[in-house]
Design a protein around this motif. Sequence first.
Motif, short mmCIF file in Angstrom:
data_model
loop_
_atom_site.label_atom_id
_atom_site.label_comp_id
_atom_site.label_asym_id
_atom_site.label_seq_id
_atom_site.Cartn_x
_atom_site.Cartn_y
_atom_site.Cartn_z
N PHE A 32 0.87 -1.17 0.00
CA PHE A 32 0.00 0.00 0.00
C PHE A 32 0.91 1.22 0.00
CE2 PHE A 32 -2.07 -3.53 2.13
CZ PHE A 32 -3.21 -3.66 1.33
N ASN A 33 0.76 2.05 -1.03
CA ASN A 33 1.69 3.17 -1.20
C ASN A 33 0.98 4.52 -1.16
OD1 ASN A 33 4.48 4.09 -2.05
ND2 ASN A 33 3.20 5.03 -3.63
N PHE A 34 1.67 5.48 -0.55
CA PHE A 34 1.14 6.83 -0.40
C PHE A 34 2.23 7.79 -0.88
CE2 PHE A 34 -0.52 3.93 2.66
CZ PHE A 34 -1.87 4.25 2.83
N GLY A 35 1.86 8.85 -1.59
CA GLY A 35 2.92 9.73 -2.03
C GLY A 35 2.49 10.78 -3.05
N ASP A 36 3.51 11.25 -3.79
CA ASP A 36 3.31 12.29 -4.80
C ASP A 36 3.71 11.74 -6.17
OD1 ASP A 36 6.10 12.27 -4.72
OD2 ASP A 36 6.15 13.94 -3.29
N SER A 37 4.12 12.64 -7.07
CA SER A 37 4.44 12.19 -8.43
C SER A 37 5.58 11.17 -8.48
CB SER A 37 4.81 13.38 -9.31
OG SER A 37 5.90 14.07 -8.76
N ASN A 38 6.42 11.18 -7.46
CA ASN A 38 7.52 10.22 -7.47
C ASN A 38 7.03 8.78 -7.50
OD1 ASN A 38 9.82 12.02 -7.36
ND2 ASN A 38 9.11 12.57 -5.32
N SER A 39 5.82 8.57 -7.03
CA SER A 39 5.30 7.20 -7.05
C SER A 39 3.85 7.10 -7.53
CB SER A 39 5.44 6.56 -5.65
OG SER A 39 4.69 7.27 -4.69
N ASP A 40 3.37 8.16 -8.19
CA ASP A 40 1.99 8.11 -8.72
C ASP A 40 1.96 7.22 -9.96
OD1 ASP A 40 -0.54 8.52 -9.73
OD2 ASP A 40 -0.43 10.71 -9.76
N THR A 41 1.14 6.19 -9.92
CA THR A 41 1.01 5.31 -11.08
C THR A 41 -0.33 5.52 -11.79
OG1 THR A 41 0.20 3.53 -9.64
CG2 THR A 41 2.56 3.52 -10.17
N GLY A 42 -0.93 6.70 -11.58
CA GLY A 42 -2.14 7.00 -12.35
C GLY A 42 -3.26 7.69 -11.62
N ASN A 43 -3.02 8.15 -10.39
CA ASN A 43 -4.12 8.75 -9.64
C ASN A 43 -4.52 10.15 -10.12
OD1 ASN A 43 -5.30 7.03 -7.59
ND2 ASN A 43 -3.23 6.91 -6.72
N LEU A 44 -3.52 11.02 -10.29
CA LEU A 44 -3.89 12.39 -10.67
C LEU A 44 -4.57 12.39 -12.04
CD1 LEU A 44 -3.58 15.14 -9.23
CD2 LEU A 44 -1.86 15.68 -10.96
N VAL A 45 -4.07 11.56 -12.92
CA VAL A 45 -4.67 11.43 -14.25
C VAL A 45 -6.05 10.78 -14.14
CG1 VAL A 45 -4.43 10.23 -16.45
CG2 VAL A 45 -2.46 11.39 -15.44
N GLY A 46 -6.12 9.74 -13.33
CA GLY A 46 -7.40 9.04 -13.14
C GLY A 46 -8.47 9.96 -12.58
N ALA A 47 -8.05 10.92 -11.78
CA ALA A 47 -9.00 11.85 -11.19
C ALA A 47 -9.45 12.91 -12.19
CB ALA A 47 -8.37 12.52 -9.97
N GLY A 48 -8.80 12.95 -13.34
CA GLY A 48 -9.17 13.93 -14.35
C GLY A 48 -8.63 15.31 -14.08
N ILE A 49 -7.65 15.41 -13.22
CA ILE A 49 -7.11 16.72 -12.86
C ILE A 49 -6.03 17.15 -13.86
CG2 ILE A 49 -5.76 17.94 -11.11
CD1 ILE A 49 -7.37 16.25 -9.05
N GLU A 50 -5.26 16.21 -14.29
CA GLU A 50 -4.22 16.48 -15.28
C GLU A 50 -4.29 15.38 -16.33
OE1 GLU A 50 -1.75 18.82 -15.52
OE2 GLU A 50 -2.42 19.91 -13.74
N SER A 51 -3.70 15.66 -17.49
CA SER A 51 -3.52 14.55 -18.42
C SER A 51 -2.03 14.49 -18.75
CB SER A 51 -4.37 14.74 -19.67
OG SER A 51 -3.98 15.94 -20.29
N ILE A 52 -1.57 13.31 -19.01
CA ILE A 52 -0.16 13.14 -19.34
C ILE A 52 -0.08 12.53 -20.73
CG2 ILE A 52 2.00 12.03 -18.68
CD1 ILE A 52 1.01 11.86 -15.82
N GLY A 53 0.55 13.25 -21.64
CA GLY A 53 0.64 12.75 -23.02
C GLY A 53 2.06 12.35 -23.38
N PRO A 54 2.26 11.88 -24.63
CA PRO A 54 3.59 11.54 -25.08
C PRO A 54 4.48 12.79 -25.03
CG PRO A 54 1.94 11.05 -26.77
CD PRO A 54 1.25 11.73 -25.64
N PRO A 55 5.79 12.67 -24.86
CA PRO A 55 6.57 11.42 -24.87
C PRO A 55 6.64 10.71 -23.52
CG PRO A 55 8.05 13.29 -24.70
CD PRO A 55 6.65 13.85 -24.77
N TYR A 56 5.84 11.09 -22.55
CA TYR A 56 5.85 10.36 -21.28
C TYR A 56 5.62 8.87 -21.56
CZ TYR A 56 6.00 14.56 -18.45
OH TYR A 56 6.42 15.72 -17.86
N GLY A 57 6.34 8.06 -20.87
CA GLY A 57 6.16 6.62 -21.00
C GLY A 57 6.88 5.97 -22.17
#
Length: 357
Positions: A32-57
């Motif tokens: 169970f992990n808690f944190g910020d962008s250093n370990s976010d695997t999709g929450n901020l994007v999933g919440a619809g707050i930001e979107s992350i596009g290429p070349p990310y990933g």
Amino acid sequence: METKNFFLCVLALISIFLPLAQSVHFKFPAVFNFGDSNSDTGNLVGAGIESIGPPYGEIHFKIPSGRYCDGRLIIDFLMDAMELPFLNAYLDSVGVPNFRKGCNFAAAGSTILPATATSVSPFSFGVQVNQFLRFKARVLELLAKGKRFDRYVPAEDYFQKGLYMFDIGQNDLAGAFYSKTLDQIVASIPNILVEFETGIKNVAKFGTDPSKLDELGCVSGHNQAAKLLNLQLHALTKKLQGQYADSNITYVDIYTIKSNLIANYSRYGFEQPIMACCGYGGPPLNYDSRISCGQTKVLNGTSVTAKACSDSTEYVNWDGIHYSEAANQYISSQILTGKFSDPPFSDRMPFLLNLKF
Ligand SMILES: *[C@@H]1O[C@H](CO)[C@@H](O)[C@H](O)[C@H]1NC(C)=O
Ligand SMILES: *[C@@H]1O[C@H](CO)[C@@H](O)[C@H](O)[C@H]1NC(C)=O
Ligand SMILES: *[C@@H]1O[C@H](CO)[C@@H](O)[C@H](O)[C@H]1NC(C)=O
């Protein structure tokens, strides 16, 4: 205002291994992990707050994958090392997110301190902890419905045996540098840590079930502590006896008598092993810490009274804390057998065995 460039690299990776005894084996059933962008695997994007596009990933997933990186994050490598699958984000809602091996509450932009109107992420640490508590409650509900969900959610004991990781704090500092001086930021560190401590305590308290019940419906942790204390007390009485040769020091193991009474209550003529005779709330405990035996109080807008049951001799427990007279009578009779004493005293006080109850 002058603008300064800060090269800031803050990484607060704190892992809490629960229980501690497991820390060396790295055989965690879930993370169970808690944190910020250093370990976010999709929450901020999933919440619809930001979107992350290429070349990310681009270097690994070939799609942005909800991570602020060209590929995998530290947490991904750690999961790999533990032979566990990558963590699904709590807010993954499309497809069939699989939380069997854990769940990730980390969201990019999150702070330890509560979010403000200008925060990137509303999912500050306290909110992530609440999400975890909600997650756990929901999982337990689903598990209670049968085996149907077993493949998708953690087993009940995974919450106790799992690894809890925290990687958060960078945004509390980095974000603050836009509006505060270094001195002000340094001064805010104690507050940040208090907030962090509160969150950790909530996860520890509710995540690991210190109030886990044993097969008798008793709180395991409390009894574990009582047994340990008794063990040391027993040793102490031995030591004291050695030091005071002209005194007689007797250790009486009341714990064994009482647990036997609770476990085998019907054999001793009782009907209720753990429910309070005098209390409020009904089964299984008939106990409410807000209203003690004999009291009348307004709860939830209604006036209620903690009353006694009709026959207290059927109850081991009188008021939720203390034993009933009937139980005390049984316990005394057992003490007086001398069998639970060290040294046993029946041979020295034979007259006591003739007492009638
Ligand atoms: C107390 O200890 C003394 C010395 O060991 C022994 O002689 C005596 O019988 C003991 N008394 C009782 C009541 O156990
Ligand atoms: C209950 O009684 C059984 C049979 O005598 C005994 O083995 C067991 O230890 C008792 N339970 C407790 C908690 O003492
Ligand atoms: C108070 O009322 C709410 C709503 O009816 C109920 O869910 C809750 O259990 C009640 N609490 C107590 C202590 O009776």
